[in-house]
Scaffold this active site. Structure first.
Site, PDB file in Angstrom:
ATOM      1  N   LEU A   8     -10.108   4.353   2.288  1.00  0.00           N
ATOM      2  CA  LEU A   8      -8.802   3.802   2.352  1.00  0.00           C
ATOM      3  C   LEU A   8      -9.056   2.106   2.507  1.00  0.00           C
ATOM      4  O   LEU A   8      -9.898   1.603   3.247  1.00  0.00           O
ATOM      5  CB  LEU A   8      -7.853   4.025   3.577  1.00  0.00           C
ATOM      6  CG  LEU A   8      -6.462   3.528   3.600  1.00  0.00           C
ATOM      7  CD1 LEU A   8      -5.683   4.254   2.589  1.00  0.00           C
ATOM      8  CD2 LEU A   8      -5.767   3.749   4.879  1.00  0.00           C
ATOM      9  N   LYS A  63      -3.085   6.981   0.921  1.00  0.00           N
ATOM     10  CA  LYS A  63      -2.900   7.036   2.331  1.00  0.00           C
ATOM     11  C   LYS A  63      -1.860   8.102   2.766  1.00  0.00           C
ATOM     12  O   LYS A  63      -0.512   8.262   2.983  1.00  0.00           O
ATOM     13  CB  LYS A  63      -2.177   5.723   2.998  1.00  0.00           C
ATOM     14  CG  LYS A  63      -2.164   5.721   4.671  1.00  0.00           C
ATOM     15  CD  LYS A  63      -2.235   4.463   5.120  1.00  0.00           C
ATOM     16  CE  LYS A  63      -2.009   4.349   6.589  1.00  0.00           C
ATOM     17  NZ  LYS A  63      -3.196   4.922   7.517  1.00  0.00           N
ATOM     18  N   HIS A 102       4.703  25.141  -5.643  1.00  0.00           N
ATOM     19  CA  HIS A 102       3.859  24.020  -5.715  1.00  0.00           C
ATOM     20  C   HIS A 102       4.122  22.670  -6.654  1.00  0.00           C
ATOM     21  O   HIS A 102       3.921  21.429  -6.160  1.00  0.00           O
ATOM     22  CB  HIS A 102       2.312  24.485  -5.989  1.00  0.00           C
ATOM     23  CG  HIS A 102       1.611  25.217  -4.972  1.00  0.00           C
ATOM     24  ND1 HIS A 102       2.158  26.438  -4.365  1.00  0.00           N
ATOM     25  CD2 HIS A 102       0.360  24.916  -4.587  1.00  0.00           C
ATOM     26  CE1 HIS A 102       1.073  26.748  -3.561  1.00  0.00           C
ATOM     27  NE2 HIS A 102       0.184  25.940  -3.806  1.00  0.00           N
ATOM     28  N   ARG A 114       9.893  26.538  -1.241  1.00  0.00           N
ATOM     29  CA  ARG A 114       8.300  26.246  -1.378  1.00  0.00           C
ATOM     30  C   ARG A 114       7.929  26.695  -2.909  1.00  0.00           C
ATOM     31  O   ARG A 114       7.853  27.948  -3.021  1.00  0.00           O
ATOM     32  CB  ARG A 114       7.757  26.999  -0.143  1.00  0.00           C
ATOM     33  CG  ARG A 114       6.347  26.745  -0.014  1.00  0.00           C
ATOM     34  CD  ARG A 114       5.487  27.465   1.135  1.00  0.00           C
ATOM     35  NE  ARG A 114       4.008  26.957   1.143  1.00  0.00           N
ATOM     36  CZ  ARG A 114       3.315  27.574   0.317  1.00  0.00           C
ATOM     37  NH1 ARG A 114       3.668  28.414  -0.822  1.00  0.00           N
ATOM     38  NH2 ARG A 114       1.965  27.242   0.551  1.00  0.00           N
ATOM     39  N   ARG A 161       0.771  -1.329  -0.141  1.00  0.00           N
ATOM     40  CA  ARG A 161       0.003  -0.032   0.038  1.00  0.00           C
ATOM     41  C   ARG A 161       0.763   1.455   0.004  1.00  0.00           C
ATOM     42  O   ARG A 161       0.516   2.151  -0.561  1.00  0.00           O
ATOM     43  CB  ARG A 161      -0.891  -0.001   1.008  1.00  0.00           C
ATOM     44  CG  ARG A 161      -1.978   1.140   1.295  1.00  0.00           C
ATOM     45  CD  ARG A 161      -3.021   0.964   2.196  1.00  0.00           C
ATOM     46  NE  ARG A 161      -2.427   1.046   3.777  1.00  0.00           N
ATOM     47  CZ  ARG A 161      -3.086   0.956   4.867  1.00  0.00           C
ATOM     48  NH1 ARG A 161      -4.497   0.669   4.585  1.00  0.00           N
ATOM     49  NH2 ARG A 161      -2.537   1.166   5.933  1.00  0.00           N
ATOM     50  N   GLU A 185     -16.072   5.586   5.852  1.00  0.00           N
ATOM     51  CA  GLU A 185     -15.399   5.075   7.033  1.00  0.00           C
ATOM     52  C   GLU A 185     -15.118   5.814   8.074  1.00  0.00           C
ATOM     53  O   GLU A 185     -15.612   6.935   8.106  1.00  0.00           O
ATOM     54  CB  GLU A 185     -13.866   4.737   6.029  1.00  0.00           C
ATOM     55  CG  GLU A 185     -13.311   5.979   5.764  1.00  0.00           C
ATOM     56  CD  GLU A 185     -12.161   5.707   4.842  1.00  0.00           C
ATOM     57  OE1 GLU A 185     -11.311   4.449   5.208  1.00  0.00           O
ATOM     58  OE2 GLU A 185     -11.410   6.371   4.199  1.00  0.00           O
TER      59      GLU A 185
HETATM   60  N1  PMP Z   1      -9.410   4.480   7.080  1.00  0.00           N
HETATM   61  C1  PMP Z   1      -8.676   5.612   7.118  1.00  0.00           C
HETATM   62  C2  PMP Z   1      -8.946   6.745   6.755  1.00  0.00           C
HETATM   63  C3  PMP Z   1      -7.395   5.274   8.015  1.00  0.00           C
HETATM   64  O1  PMP Z   1      -6.527   6.319   8.435  1.00  0.00           O
HETATM   65  C4  PMP Z   1      -7.189   4.060   8.549  1.00  0.00           C
HETATM   66  C5  PMP Z   1      -6.017   3.734   9.365  1.00  0.00           C
HETATM   67  N2  PMP Z   1      -4.454   3.537   8.493  1.00  0.00           N
HETATM   68  C6  PMP Z   1      -7.971   2.908   8.138  1.00  0.00           C
HETATM   69  C7  PMP Z   1      -9.134   3.211   7.409  1.00  0.00           C
HETATM   70  C8  PMP Z   1      -7.762   1.441   8.411  1.00  0.00           C
HETATM   71  O2  PMP Z   1      -6.424   1.104   8.093  1.00  0.00           O
HETATM   72  P1  PMP Z   1      -5.492  -0.083   8.336  1.00  0.00           P
HETATM   73  O3  PMP Z   1      -6.491  -1.222   8.752  1.00  0.00           O
HETATM   74  O4  PMP Z   1      -4.681  -0.525   7.143  1.00  0.00           O
HETATM   75  O5  PMP Z   1      -4.815   0.503   9.563  1.00  0.00           O
END
Ligand code: PMP
Length: 283
Positions: free
Chosen positions: A206, A148, A102, A100, A52, A181
């Site tokens: 995510l 992420k 962009h 700095r 990831r 989420e």
């Molecule tokens: N969603 C978000 C927005 C997160 O920050 C996380 C934590 N990393 C998760 C879900 C859960 O992901 P994981 O099980 O890989 O920690």
């Protein structure tokens, strides 16, 4: 044992570790990260987390600061120097240090920082036994929540709202009234008929590593699972609610906003899954 951080090639006492003020992570949140749980001295789902991390870097066209194998050696050294048995390793890659501006810098090397900390399985188990409250908040994030990224302002605002309302987590809700989420977790419900429901992965959420590992365990054990989004109404009338993440594992939820879930105690399926997941991590 004093804490040691890794910063761009050096192992440094945690309280002295720093990056340059023009690191693009600091200036623009131009970076990505991973958090990997350590249980009984072992990294859980290391490969999935590294896959990831590479995907996040690729999506943002951030060059990897080193190849995968040397990075794994650094991770092990950070854990060794910090003496971590149960805890978390945090790794962050940014687009590096540059004046700095962009657009991507022409000749900056990406930065790599790692830190590690101990956590308490006993504390985590206690929280799971008691259950926690969540609140619902509008999902105000961008359209690439699959990456992420360290740009976490909406997640921070969501979590702060949870804390101010005495809850542990905030479930974010899209414009159609469907739960996306948690602020740092994936959301799950158990329907009245026992089917487990969690949102399918696309750019809206995510792809949690804990979520993926649990889905595999559920398949092995023959649970009925439906990968679909669910509404706030379904959430509040669910038989059980829980969330998953690398730092909370499987965490039962007993209250959503002002609604008590089930009888106000962690549900039996969530509790079983918590134990199944603990066993998975410990073996
Ligand atoms: N969603 C978000 C927005 C997160 O920050 C996380 C934590 N990393 C998760 C879900 C859960 O992901 P994981 O099980 O890989 O920690």
């Amino acid at each position: 044992m004093s804490r040691i951080a890794y910063v761009n090639g050096q192992y440094i006492p945690h309280n002295q570790a720093s990056v340059h003020i023009e690191d693009r992570g600091y200036q623009f949140a131009d970076g990505v990260y991973e958090v990997i749980p350590i249980v009984a001295g072992k990294m859980i789902d290391e490969a999935g987390h590294l896959d990831r991390l590479w995907r996040s870097m690729d999506e943002l066209r951030i060059e990897a600061p080193m190849k995968r194998h040397p990075m794994q050696l650094v991770m092990r050294e950070v854990l060794r120097q910090n003496g971590i048995e149960t805890g978390l390793i945090y790794m962050q890659v940014t687009r590096g240090v540059a004046p700095r501006d962009h657009p991507f810098p022409q000749d900056a090397d990406s930065s790599l920082v790692m830190t590690a900390k101990r956590t308490s399985m006993a504390k985590s188990m206690k929280k799971a036994e008691e259950g926690v409250a969540v609140v619902t908040v509008p999902d105000i994030r961008w359209k690439r929540c699959d990456i992420k990224s360290v740009s976490l302002l909406p997640n921070i605002l969501a979590k702060q709202e949870a804390v101010e309302k005495g809850a542990q987590e905030a479930f974010q809700v899209d414009e159609e009234g469907q739960v996306t989420e948690g602020s740092s977790t994936n959301a799950w419900i158990v329907q009245q008929d026992g089917t487990l429901v969690t949102r399918p992965t696309n750019n809206d959420i995510l792809a949690g590593i804990t979520r993926a590992a649990l889905l595999e365990l559920l398949e092995e054990k023959g649970f009925k699972v439906s990968l679909r989004s669910f509404s706030v109404e379904e959430l509040k009338s669910a038989r059980e609610v829980f969330f998953t993440s690398s730092s909370s594992y499987v965490q039962p939820v007993i209250k959503v906003d002002d609604t008590i879930i089930g009888n106000g105690q962690p549900g039996s399926i969530s509790t079983d899954l918590r134990n199944v997941f603990k066993e998975y991590m410990e073996n």
